[in-house]
Design an enzyme around this catalytic site. Structure first.
Site, PDB file in Angstrom:
ATOM      1  N   CYS A 117      81.197  36.252  60.701  1.00 13.97           N
ATOM      2  CA  CYS A 117      81.942  35.337  59.772  1.00 13.97           C
ATOM      3  C   CYS A 117      82.914  36.818  58.879  1.00 13.97           C
ATOM      4  O   CYS A 117      84.006  35.869  58.429  1.00 13.97           O
ATOM      5  CB  CYS A 117      80.881  34.426  58.577  1.00 13.97           C
ATOM      6  SG  CYS A 117      80.609  33.357  59.540  1.00 13.97           S
ATOM      7  N   HIS A 257      85.726  32.948  52.874  1.00 14.99           N
ATOM      8  CA  HIS A 257      84.798  32.933  53.466  1.00 14.99           C
ATOM      9  C   HIS A 257      84.029  31.785  53.015  1.00 14.99           C
ATOM     10  O   HIS A 257      83.676  31.874  51.484  1.00 14.99           O
ATOM     11  CB  HIS A 257      83.800  33.762  54.456  1.00 14.99           C
ATOM     12  CG  HIS A 257      82.806  32.289  55.712  1.00 14.99           C
ATOM     13  ND1 HIS A 257      83.609  31.538  56.265  1.00 14.99           N
ATOM     14  CD2 HIS A 257      81.309  32.196  54.779  1.00 14.99           C
ATOM     15  CE1 HIS A 257      82.488  31.605  56.840  1.00 14.99           C
ATOM     16  NE2 HIS A 257      80.872  31.793  56.257  1.00 14.99           N
ATOM     17  N   ASN A 287      81.247  25.278  57.880  1.00 16.84           N
ATOM     18  CA  ASN A 287      81.666  26.168  58.243  1.00 16.84           C
ATOM     19  C   ASN A 287      82.325  27.163  59.377  1.00 16.84           C
ATOM     20  O   ASN A 287      81.460  26.671  60.292  1.00 16.84           O
ATOM     21  CB  ASN A 287      80.719  27.491  57.613  1.00 16.84           C
ATOM     22  CG  ASN A 287      79.991  28.798  57.856  1.00 16.84           C
ATOM     23  OD1 ASN A 287      80.968  28.807  58.274  1.00 16.84           O
ATOM     24  ND2 ASN A 287      79.035  29.367  57.183  1.00 16.84           N
TER      25      ASN A 287
HETATM   26  N1  COA Z   1      68.864  17.437  54.757  1.00 16.34           N
HETATM   27  C1  COA Z   1      67.964  17.460  53.833  1.00 16.34           C
HETATM   28  N2  COA Z   1      67.112  18.069  53.080  1.00 16.34           N
HETATM   29  C2  COA Z   1      67.395  19.814  54.010  1.00 16.34           C
HETATM   30  C3  COA Z   1      67.720  20.321  54.581  1.00 16.34           C
HETATM   31  C4  COA Z   1      69.162  19.245  55.716  1.00 16.34           C
HETATM   32  N3  COA Z   1      69.848  19.051  56.288  1.00 16.34           N
HETATM   33  N4  COA Z   1      67.967  21.316  54.983  1.00 16.34           N
HETATM   34  C5  COA Z   1      66.698  21.409  54.110  1.00 16.34           C
HETATM   35  N5  COA Z   1      66.165  21.065  53.480  1.00 16.34           N
HETATM   36  C6  COA Z   1      65.575  20.802  52.732  1.00 16.34           C
HETATM   37  C7  COA Z   1      64.445  22.230  53.106  1.00 16.34           C
HETATM   38  O1  COA Z   1      63.353  21.701  53.797  1.00 16.34           O
HETATM   39  C8  COA Z   1      63.617  22.163  51.217  1.00 16.34           C
HETATM   40  O2  COA Z   1      62.870  21.303  51.137  1.00 16.34           O
HETATM   41  P1  COA Z   1      61.142  21.492  50.569  1.00 16.34           P
HETATM   42  O3  COA Z   1      61.990  21.824  49.530  1.00 16.34           O
HETATM   43  O4  COA Z   1      60.669  20.931  51.352  1.00 16.34           O
HETATM   44  O5  COA Z   1      61.118  22.850  51.140  1.00 16.34           O
HETATM   45  C9  COA Z   1      64.711  21.542  50.369  1.00 16.34           C
HETATM   46  O6  COA Z   1      65.821  20.967  51.469  1.00 16.34           O
HETATM   47  C10 COA Z   1      65.745  22.840  50.209  1.00 16.34           C
HETATM   48  O7  COA Z   1      65.518  23.704  50.739  1.00 16.34           O
HETATM   49  P2  COA Z   1      66.647  25.504  50.594  1.00 16.34           P
HETATM   50  O8  COA Z   1      66.834  25.877  51.906  1.00 16.34           O
HETATM   51  O9  COA Z   1      65.750  25.765  49.246  1.00 16.34           O
HETATM   52  O10 COA Z   1      67.409  24.886  50.774  1.00 16.34           O
HETATM   53  P3  COA Z   1      69.408  25.517  49.633  1.00 16.34           P
HETATM   54  O11 COA Z   1      69.634  24.509  48.549  1.00 16.34           O
HETATM   55  O12 COA Z   1      69.076  26.817  49.853  1.00 16.34           O
HETATM   56  O13 COA Z   1      70.034  24.471  50.689  1.00 16.34           O
HETATM   57  C11 COA Z   1      71.507  25.592  52.430  1.00 16.34           C
HETATM   58  C12 COA Z   1      69.969  25.492  52.048  1.00 16.34           C
HETATM   59  C13 COA Z   1      71.582  26.503  53.485  1.00 16.34           C
HETATM   60  C14 COA Z   1      72.610  24.767  52.571  1.00 16.34           C
HETATM   61  C15 COA Z   1      72.261  26.797  51.400  1.00 16.34           C
HETATM   62  O14 COA Z   1      70.422  27.894  51.575  1.00 16.34           O
HETATM   63  C16 COA Z   1      73.034  28.152  52.315  1.00 16.34           C
HETATM   64  O15 COA Z   1      74.226  27.818  51.769  1.00 16.34           O
HETATM   65  N6  COA Z   1      72.412  29.451  52.320  1.00 16.34           N
HETATM   66  C17 COA Z   1      73.829  30.275  52.610  1.00 16.34           C
HETATM   67  C18 COA Z   1      74.352  29.496  54.483  1.00 16.34           C
HETATM   68  C19 COA Z   1      75.154  30.674  54.596  1.00 16.34           C
HETATM   69  O16 COA Z   1      75.998  30.886  53.668  1.00 16.34           O
HETATM   70  N7  COA Z   1      75.068  30.721  55.912  1.00 16.34           N
HETATM   71  C20 COA Z   1      75.985  31.064  56.835  1.00 16.34           C
HETATM   72  C21 COA Z   1      76.828  32.238  56.379  1.00 16.34           C
HETATM   73  S1  COA Z   1      78.400  33.026  56.635  1.00 16.34           S
END
Ligand code: COA
Length: 330
Positions: A117, A257, A287
């Site tokens: 990214c 980004h 994204n």
């Molecule tokens: N729909 C519903 N629930 C979901 C889900 C989805 N698409 N994806 C994950 N969950 C659930 C998880 O299983 C977890 O459940 P649990 O509490 O029962 O274990 C809960 O939601 C929280 O998961 P978590 O991973 O802690 O969520 P989060 O708040 O960190 O959000 C992202 C997840 C991926 C959206 C976030 O971490 C993020 O944006 N990270 C950076 C991603 C990024 O920048 N990537 C590319 C870099 S360029």
């Protein structure tokens, strides 16, 4: 007119993929829901490239727009750089296809940058170095990404996040003091494991087994990426400003980004630049990896949000973990 060369952005362009995948569409594919996706990421829908469209064709369309905006012909380009981790194929470079598709000169070195990214900022920094040292005069820098073709649409952790698209700028040597003031690039190789496409390379060559195990799809430890993204993006923004003796209030536009709205809100607070100054399109694009900065920049420019002499800050972070910033006097 000064003898000091600066690299100025002479034109911007983008390719907006034609397909749309909404959160409601995804509800039918994986165990997720519109509310969770909107509240946890800020994404409502993402753009998906239609069959027959490739990473290079998106890049070429974006570059043609940028050349038009700059009032230049493809023959003016001395270099074409594509930031991409989703190339048309492992060999040759996507930039070589772009050179052919737009009809640029066969003498124009054309290569890809793999910084996920952060690929657009890496490309911009390289073009800037070539231009400021007088080696070349004009370059195309493109962020082009088709991550939906490297996606496990049964993995809700990743498939709700990404979209396809391309953005491009044409940069050229200028002498009136405007242009790129600084770029800063960073990589923390101790974090290679938290964001990967593990299969298909020399470590895990493509086989029936790697395909069955979906090793060619993106894998991510979202929570870990989130934490480093807030920290490193904020630090990169602060480095760009302090290097140039600028304050947050001097910045008119942030082209960041866009991976998650909560990351951007946290960065906005940390660096004291109001979120209203950010060029945002995550809600409708998802994204788009290396394409997110040039697409949002192009939209801001065409909407009249960027004026001569405005200070534009770019920040990006992606797999590697690689990140960086650029500060531009428009
Ligand atoms: N729909 C519903 N629930 C979901 C889900 C989805 N698409 N994806 C994950 N969950 C659930 C998880 O299983 C977890 O459940 P649990 O509490 O029962 O274990 C809960 O939601 C929280 O998961 P978590 O991973 O802690 O969520 P989060 O708040 O960190 O959000 C992202 C997840 C991926 C959206 C976030 O971490 C993020 O944006 N990270 C950076 C991603 C990024 O920048 N990537 C590319 C870099 S360029």
């Amino acid at each position: 007119m000064s003898s000091v060369i600066h690299t100025r952005i002479a034109g911007t362009g983008k390719y907006r993929a034609d397909g749309v995948l909404t959160n409601h569409d995804l509800e039918k594919m994986v165990d997720t829901n519109d509310t969770w996706i909107r509240e946890r990421t800020g994404i409502r829908e993402r753009r998906i490239a239609l069959p027959g469209v490739y990473t290079s064709t998106m890049a070429s369309a974006a570059l043609k727009e940028a050349l038009d905006a700059a009032g230049m012909q493809p023959g003016a380009l001395d270099m074409i750089i594509c930031g991409t981790v989703t190339p048309d194929m492992p060999l040759p470079a996507t930039a070589a296809f772009v050179q052919r598709q737009i009809g640029a000169s066969g003498n124009c070195p054309s290569f890809d940058i793999s910084a996920a990214c952060a690929g657009f900022i890496y490309g911009l920094s390289i073009a800037d170095a070539f231009i400021r040292t007088g080696k070349i005069r004009t370059a195309a820098v493109i962020g082009t990404e088709m991550l939906t073709r490297f996606m496990d649409f049964e993995d809700r952790n990743t498939c709700v996040l990404f979209g396809d698209g391309a953005g491009a700028v044409v940069v050229t040597a200028d002498h009136d003091g405007r242009g790129i003031l600084s770029t800063h690039l960073f990589t923390d190789g101790s974090l290679t494991d938290i964001l990967q496409i593990p299969g298909g390379g020399s470590k895990e060559p493509a086989s029936a087994e790697t395909v069955a195990q979906k090793r060619h799809c993106i894998q991510m430890e979202g929570r870990e990426v989130f934490k480093v993204a807030v920290r490193y993006l904020s630090e990169a923004a602060e480095t760009a400003l302090s290097t140039n003796g600028k304050k947050p209030e001097d910045v008119q536009l942030v082209a960041a980004h866009q991976a998650n709205m909560r990351i951007l809100s946290a960065v906005s607070k940390r660096v004291s630049i109001p979120i209203e100054r950010f060029a945002l399109n995550l809600e409708s694009y998802g994204n788009t990896s290396s394409a997110s900065i040039p697409i949002s920049l192009d939209e801001a420019v065409r909407a009249g949000r960027v004026n001569d002499n405005d200070l534009v800050l770019m920040i990006a972070l992606g797999g590697g973990i690689s990140w960086g910033s650029a500060l531009i006097r428009w």
